[in-house]
Write a protein that holds these residues in place. Sequence first.
Motif, mmCIF file in Angstrom:
data_model
loop_
_atom_site.group_PDB
_atom_site.id
_atom_site.type_symbol
_atom_site.label_atom_id
_atom_site.label_comp_id
_atom_site.label_asym_id
_atom_site.label_seq_id
_atom_site.Cartn_x
_atom_site.Cartn_y
_atom_site.Cartn_z
ATOM 1 N N ARG A 112 64.850 -7.057 42.289
ATOM 2 C CA ARG A 112 64.599 -6.736 40.836
ATOM 3 C C ARG A 112 64.011 -5.326 40.997
ATOM 4 N NH1 ARG A 112 62.829 -10.693 37.521
ATOM 5 N NH2 ARG A 112 63.149 -9.143 36.029
ATOM 6 N N TYR A 113 63.144 -4.887 41.777
ATOM 7 C CA TYR A 113 62.477 -3.599 41.470
ATOM 8 C C TYR A 113 62.661 -2.819 42.875
ATOM 9 C CZ TYR A 113 60.276 -5.658 37.648
ATOM 10 O OH TYR A 113 60.132 -6.698 36.630
ATOM 11 N N TYR A 152 76.159 -3.072 33.821
ATOM 12 C CA TYR A 152 75.651 -2.231 32.642
ATOM 13 C C TYR A 152 74.374 -1.369 33.173
ATOM 14 C CZ TYR A 152 78.594 -4.889 29.047
ATOM 15 O OH TYR A 152 79.511 -5.192 28.360
ATOM 16 N N GLN A 158 71.057 0.721 31.772
ATOM 17 C CA GLN A 158 70.483 0.845 30.619
ATOM 18 C C GLN A 158 69.127 1.698 31.022
ATOM 19 O OE1 GLN A 158 68.143 -2.514 29.447
ATOM 20 N NE2 GLN A 158 67.971 -1.991 27.347
ATOM 21 N N GLN A 191 67.778 0.966 34.611
ATOM 22 C CA GLN A 191 67.984 -0.491 35.038
ATOM 23 C C GLN A 191 69.389 -0.587 34.833
ATOM 24 O OE1 GLN A 191 66.249 -2.908 31.855
ATOM 25 N NE2 GLN A 191 67.154 -4.553 32.554
ATOM 26 N N LEU A 206 72.142 -3.890 34.772
ATOM 27 C CA LEU A 206 72.083 -5.230 34.726
ATOM 28 C C LEU A 206 73.405 -5.750 34.833
ATOM 29 C CD1 LEU A 206 70.557 -4.822 31.250
ATOM 30 C CD2 LEU A 206 69.934 -6.676 32.713
ATOM 31 N N PHE A 232 73.699 -12.623 31.241
ATOM 32 C CA PHE A 232 73.297 -11.380 32.046
ATOM 33 C C PHE A 232 72.145 -12.027 33.138
ATOM 34 C CE2 PHE A 232 74.463 -7.445 30.033
ATOM 35 C CZ PHE A 232 74.862 -7.930 28.911
ATOM 36 N N GLY A 233 72.075 -11.261 34.275
ATOM 37 C CA GLY A 233 71.072 -11.454 35.022
ATOM 38 C C GLY A 233 70.001 -10.674 34.542
ATOM 39 N N GLU A 234 68.749 -10.904 35.282
ATOM 40 C CA GLU A 234 67.459 -10.254 35.132
ATOM 41 C C GLU A 234 67.317 -8.850 35.326
ATOM 42 O OE1 GLU A 234 64.445 -13.719 34.589
ATOM 43 O OE2 GLU A 234 64.405 -13.137 36.790
ATOM 44 N N GLY A 235 68.367 -8.002 35.440
ATOM 45 C CA GLY A 235 68.320 -6.903 36.296
ATOM 46 C C GLY A 235 67.630 -6.209 37.254
ATOM 47 N N TRP A 286 65.583 -3.002 38.612
ATOM 48 C CA TRP A 286 64.985 -1.483 38.280
ATOM 49 C C TRP A 286 64.825 -0.670 39.312
ATOM 50 C CZ3 TRP A 286 64.519 -5.653 35.225
ATOM 51 C CH2 TRP A 286 64.206 -5.239 33.833
#
Lengths: 113, 115
Positions: free
Chosen positions: B9-10, B35, B37, B88, B90, B106-109, B111
């Motif tokens: 996630r991060y 994607y 962002q 980010q 996605l 979408f997934g939660e992304g 970062w």
Amino acid sequence: AQSVTQLGSHVSVSEGALVLLRCNYSSSVPPYLFWYVQYPNQGLQLLLKYTSAATLVKGINGFEAEFKKSETSFHLTKPSAHMSDAAEYFCAVRGGSQGNLIFGKGTKLSVKP
Amino acid sequence: EADIYQTPRYLVIGTGKKITLECSQTMGHDKMYWYQQDPGMELHLIHYSYGVNSTEKGDLSSESTVSRIRTEHFPLTLESARPSHTSQYLCASSGIQGPGGNTIYFGEGSWLTVV
């Protein structure tokens, strides 16, 4: 080519007030239109979608959107804002042969107590 | 509720490192997307796949690469990360038929920060 334009990068309303987030689209074919919400540090969650059935589409969390072909619009509304509605909202159109989404720049909604 | 998962996630990494962002979905979807962002900006498609062994570049040019060896898995790799890759990412997927046939989930992304 398909595109969407979201009017207003930032909208602020008071809790209990009407929420109106504007989206206009451009499409040479009947469009599939979507509204997504993104809460801080999270991915995108589908709010609602228009796929050529009813022009008034009801989504989650009390949101709805009306497809108006004559105005090429798909504005998102909610009668009464709640603090938990504070987030960024993205309008999108299904585009191209890839079937991917083309997003607007997003509108950040703030809700004041 | 969509079943699409992204890890990590991060992530904070140094310049020049190789990284892979993982994305998996359990819905049996044929189409998958990545994607990008940047903060406060819109999403841009950088990669997509119609199925196994199918990958295409998206609208926004990216130095990343992707692979689709299994239907459920669509990892994104940066061979040598640079600060300009900070963003980010996605992952998303969609099916062809059924109630969600026209919906992209979408997934939660992930970062990514490159220092």
